[in-house]
Design a protein around this motif. Sequence first.
Motif, PDB file in Angstrom:
ATOM      1  N   GLU A  18       0.833  -1.203   0.000  1.00  0.00           N
ATOM      2  CA  GLU A  18       0.000   0.000   0.000  1.00  0.00           C
ATOM      3  C   GLU A  18       0.871   1.257   0.000  1.00  0.00           C
ATOM      4  OE1 GLU A  18      -3.240   1.970   2.982  1.00  0.00           O
ATOM      5  OE2 GLU A  18      -3.325  -0.200   2.732  1.00  0.00           O
ATOM      6  N   ASP A  19       1.994   1.215   0.709  1.00  0.00           N
ATOM      7  CA  ASP A  19       2.895   2.376   0.745  1.00  0.00           C
ATOM      8  C   ASP A  19       3.489   2.666  -0.633  1.00  0.00           C
ATOM      9  OD1 ASP A  19       2.431   2.728   3.451  1.00  0.00           O
ATOM     10  OD2 ASP A  19       4.289   1.745   4.079  1.00  0.00           O
ATOM     11  N   ILE A  21       2.124   1.919  -3.556  1.00  0.00           N
ATOM     12  CA  ILE A  21       1.041   2.419  -4.402  1.00  0.00           C
ATOM     13  C   ILE A  21       0.725   3.867  -4.059  1.00  0.00           C
ATOM     14  CG2 ILE A  21      -1.424   2.155  -4.892  1.00  0.00           C
ATOM     15  CD1 ILE A  21      -0.936  -0.917  -4.617  1.00  0.00           C
ATOM     16  N   ARG A  22       0.671   4.177  -2.794  1.00  0.00           N
ATOM     17  CA  ARG A  22       0.369   5.551  -2.360  1.00  0.00           C
ATOM     18  C   ARG A  22       1.488   6.515  -2.773  1.00  0.00           C
ATOM     19  NH1 ARG A  22      -3.729   8.067  -0.484  1.00  0.00           N
ATOM     20  NH2 ARG A  22      -3.352   9.944   0.675  1.00  0.00           N
ATOM     21  N   ALA A  25       1.070   7.241  -6.416  1.00  0.00           N
ATOM     22  CA  ALA A  25      -0.083   8.121  -6.610  1.00  0.00           C
ATOM     23  C   ALA A  25       0.263   9.559  -6.237  1.00  0.00           C
ATOM     24  CB  ALA A  25      -1.272   7.625  -5.792  1.00  0.00           C
ATOM     25  N   LEU A  26       0.964   9.731  -5.145  1.00  0.00           N
ATOM     26  CA  LEU A  26       1.372  11.064  -4.705  1.00  0.00           C
ATOM     27  C   LEU A  26       2.285  11.723  -5.737  1.00  0.00           C
ATOM     28  CD1 LEU A  26       1.492  13.331  -2.607  1.00  0.00           C
ATOM     29  CD2 LEU A  26       3.306  12.044  -1.455  1.00  0.00           C
ATOM     30  N   ASP A  47      -5.627  15.748  -1.782  1.00  0.00           N
ATOM     31  CA  ASP A  47      -5.681  14.469  -1.063  1.00  0.00           C
ATOM     32  C   ASP A  47      -6.696  13.513  -1.690  1.00  0.00           C
ATOM     33  OD1 ASP A  47      -3.728  15.406   0.652  1.00  0.00           O
ATOM     34  OD2 ASP A  47      -5.128  15.869   2.282  1.00  0.00           O
ATOM     35  N   VAL A  50      -5.080  11.997  -4.740  1.00  0.00           N
ATOM     36  CA  VAL A  50      -4.106  10.955  -4.375  1.00  0.00           C
ATOM     37  C   VAL A  50      -4.843   9.665  -4.022  1.00  0.00           C
ATOM     38  CG1 VAL A  50      -2.312  10.259  -2.728  1.00  0.00           C
ATOM     39  CG2 VAL A  50      -2.331  12.588  -3.649  1.00  0.00           C
ATOM     40  N   ASP A  51      -5.917   9.759  -3.245  1.00  0.00           N
ATOM     41  CA  ASP A  51      -6.711   8.578  -2.884  1.00  0.00           C
ATOM     42  C   ASP A  51      -7.279   7.894  -4.130  1.00  0.00           C
ATOM     43  OD1 ASP A  51      -6.229   9.086  -0.192  1.00  0.00           O
ATOM     44  OD2 ASP A  51      -8.189  10.030   0.140  1.00  0.00           O
ATOM     45  N   ALA A  54      -4.512   6.194  -6.137  1.00  0.00           N
ATOM     46  CA  ALA A  54      -4.051   4.999  -5.427  1.00  0.00           C
ATOM     47  C   ALA A  54      -5.050   3.854  -5.589  1.00  0.00           C
ATOM     48  CB  ALA A  54      -3.825   5.308  -3.947  1.00  0.00           C
ATOM     49  N   GLU A  55      -6.340   4.155  -5.474  1.00  0.00           N
ATOM     50  CA  GLU A  55      -7.369   3.122  -5.656  1.00  0.00           C
ATOM     51  C   GLU A  55      -7.348   2.570  -7.078  1.00  0.00           C
ATOM     52  OE1 GLU A  55     -11.177   4.677  -4.428  1.00  0.00           O
ATOM     53  OE2 GLU A  55     -10.383   5.261  -2.472  1.00  0.00           O
ATOM     54  N   THR A  57      -4.836   2.553  -9.129  1.00  0.00           N
ATOM     55  CA  THR A  57      -3.594   1.811  -9.297  1.00  0.00           C
ATOM     56  C   THR A  57      -3.699   0.417  -8.685  1.00  0.00           C
ATOM     57  OG1 THR A  57      -2.323   3.869  -9.305  1.00  0.00           O
ATOM     58  CG2 THR A  57      -1.109   1.838  -8.816  1.00  0.00           C
TER      59      THR A  57
END
Length: 77
Positions: A18-19, A21-22, A25-26, A47, A50-51, A54-55, A57
């Motif tokens: 998850e880190d 992917i986040r 995304a960031l 934000d 980014v969410d 990430a989802e 991705t």
Amino acid sequence: MCRSIKTLRAPITPDPGEDDIRAAALQYVRKVSGFRAPAAHNKAVFDEAVDAVAEATARLLDGLEVRGVRPARASGS
């Protein structure tokens, strides 16, 4: 595109977390928006973006089928 976004699909990155992917995304949202950190009045939309990235991705990586790559074998096999 953005050179600091690394490839997350297998076998290049066997098990992206998850880190990972986040972080990707960031970096994407930073590149597209042109802001490293948003001003207070843009923080919520930044934000949310980014969410959402990430989802998307995570869904992409979960759905990809990489042909010609053998699944990892469990240790001790």
